[in-house]
Design a protein around this motif. Structure first.
Motif, PDB file in Angstrom:
ATOM      1  N   GLN A   1      23.199   9.523  -0.572  1.00 45.98           N
ATOM      2  CA  GLN A   1      22.965   8.103  -0.329  1.00 45.98           C
ATOM      3  C   GLN A   1      22.525   7.404  -1.605  1.00 45.98           C
ATOM      4  O   GLN A   1      22.982   6.291  -1.908  1.00 45.98           O
ATOM      5  CB  GLN A   1      21.901   7.901   0.751  1.00 45.98           C
ATOM      6  N   TYR A   2      21.629   8.033  -2.369  1.00 45.63           N
ATOM      7  CA  TYR A   2      21.177   7.443  -3.633  1.00 45.63           C
ATOM      8  C   TYR A   2      22.358   7.255  -4.582  1.00 45.63           C
ATOM      9  O   TYR A   2      22.493   6.211  -5.225  1.00 45.63           O
ATOM     10  CB  TYR A   2      20.115   8.338  -4.261  1.00 45.63           C
TER      11      TYR A   2
ATOM     12  N   THR B   1      17.383   5.501  -1.698  1.00 47.96           N
ATOM     13  CA  THR B   1      17.146   6.329  -0.533  1.00 47.96           C
ATOM     14  C   THR B   1      15.663   6.271  -0.210  1.00 47.96           C
ATOM     15  O   THR B   1      14.865   5.781  -1.011  1.00 47.96           O
ATOM     16  CB  THR B   1      17.613   7.786  -0.734  1.00 47.96           C
TER      17      THR B   1
ATOM     18  N   SER C   1      10.421   4.558  -1.273  1.00 54.98           N
ATOM     19  CA  SER C   1      11.839   4.327  -1.548  1.00 54.98           C
ATOM     20  C   SER C   1      12.103   4.633  -3.015  1.00 54.98           C
ATOM     21  O   SER C   1      11.267   4.360  -3.876  1.00 54.98           O
ATOM     22  CB  SER C   1      12.232   2.882  -1.225  1.00 54.98           C
TER      23      SER C   1
ATOM     24  N   LEU D   1      12.179   8.350   1.187  1.00 53.30           N
ATOM     25  CA  LEU D   1      11.448   9.570   1.510  1.00 53.30           C
ATOM     26  C   LEU D   1      10.285   9.181   2.420  1.00 53.30           C
ATOM     27  O   LEU D   1       9.326   8.537   1.978  1.00 53.30           O
ATOM     28  CB  LEU D   1      10.932  10.238   0.230  1.00 53.30           C
TER      29      LEU D   1
ATOM     30  N   LEU E   1      14.317  16.034  -1.584  1.00 51.48           N
ATOM     31  CA  LEU E   1      15.336  15.212  -0.940  1.00 51.48           C
ATOM     32  C   LEU E   1      16.455  16.099  -0.397  1.00 51.48           C
ATOM     33  O   LEU E   1      16.855  17.085  -1.018  1.00 51.48           O
ATOM     34  CB  LEU E   1      15.909  14.214  -1.937  1.00 51.48           C
TER      35      LEU E   1
ATOM     36  N   GLN F   1      20.267  12.572   1.461  1.00 58.40           N
ATOM     37  CA  GLN F   1      19.492  11.553   0.746  1.00 58.40           C
ATOM     38  C   GLN F   1      19.980  11.399  -0.690  1.00 58.40           C
ATOM     39  O   GLN F   1      20.075  10.281  -1.220  1.00 58.40           O
ATOM     40  CB  GLN F   1      18.001  11.903   0.766  1.00 58.40           C
TER      41      GLN F   1
END
Length: 254
Positions: free
Chosen positions: A11-12, A18, A199, A20, A4, A8
């Motif tokens: 964001q998580y 997030t 996800s 992938l 990631l 990302q």
């Protein structure tokens, strides 16, 4: 090496999820589909108790009649191998740290007409602290608004565990849900995926899935990862053995 990106991961941490893209190849997706279809049809041995039918479907072993396959990695090493895919395991380590265990997994199936799943948080079902598990949800079909994508409330994982006080019936089985009045629907966002995308969502993220209003199926493989530093909070005699997937064990932990 990370899978990631810093964006990302941020964001998580901020939103609780997030995505992938292309986490699995087309060949890997096809192999997963075929194996799951073999279980659904009865061609591959699998405990009947772990197979859940959609309440609207006939009780016949067919992929479109199933709702869930519970705990597949406990019964079939094929799914343990899936949990240890480099892309998924390294992404989970990016989010949770280097020492990882497998909490569990499920196959979710929405055939045509498959039912919704109401708003909930995974940690309401998990006897694990801290409430900081990450679910890798791999799309085995394209996931759309029409066929029952996940909907999430971004940032809700930072607001703690919500009371799951309403009864929700899945056919004759009693489940639980977060009351609709507790959900800020203006904040919710859909997670739209193509087959092979994955996800990742936090175990405290409020999420639901819609019904399948199409004539084709929507399948997903969910693998729940947790830190090996996690603690079991249920009855001691009921504590499962959680397999270590990467890193090392920690004394006094799961």
């Amino acid at each position: 090496m990370s899978v990631l990106s810093p964006e990302q991961i941020a964001q998580y941490q901020q939103d609780g999820y997030t995505i992938l893209r292309n986490a699995l190849s087309a060949e890997e997706v096809s192999t997963l589909r075929s194996h799951i279809e073999g279980i659904a049809s009865g061609d591959l041995p699998f405990p009947e108790a772990n197979i859940e039918f959609d309440p609207n479907a006939p009780r016949q072993r067919h992929i479109d009649h199933l709702r869930k396959i519970n705990g597949p990695s406990e019964c079939d090493p094929f799914f343990r191998d899936h949990a240890m895919r480099e892309s998924l395991l390294t992404a989970a380590a990016d989010l949770l740290g280097p020492d990882l265990k497998l909490f569990g997994d499920q196959v979710f199936i929405k055939g045509p007409g498959g039912i919704e799943k109401t708003y909930h948080q995974d940690s309401a079902y998990f006897h694990i602290e801290p409430m900081d598990l990450a679910t890798a949800w791999v799309a085995l079909d394209d996931v759309t608004l029409e066929n029952g994508c996940l909907w999430v409330v971004p940032g809700s994982h930072r607001e703690g565990l919500v009371d799951h006080s309403e009864v929700w019936m899945v056919g004759e089985r009693q489940d639980k849900k977060v009351p609709d009045a507790a959900i800020d629907h203006q904040r919710e966002q859909p997670i739209l995926l193509q087959a092979g995308d994955c996800s990742f969502h936090h175990s405290l993220l409020l999420h639901r899935s819609g019904s399948n209003q199409t004539t084709t199926r929507r399948r997903g493989m969910a693998t729940h990862y947790m830190s090996a530093r996690s603690r079991w909070t249920g009855r001691p005699e009921e504590k499962p053995e959680y397999p270590l997937l990467r890193g090392q064990e920690h004394a006094g932990c799961v």
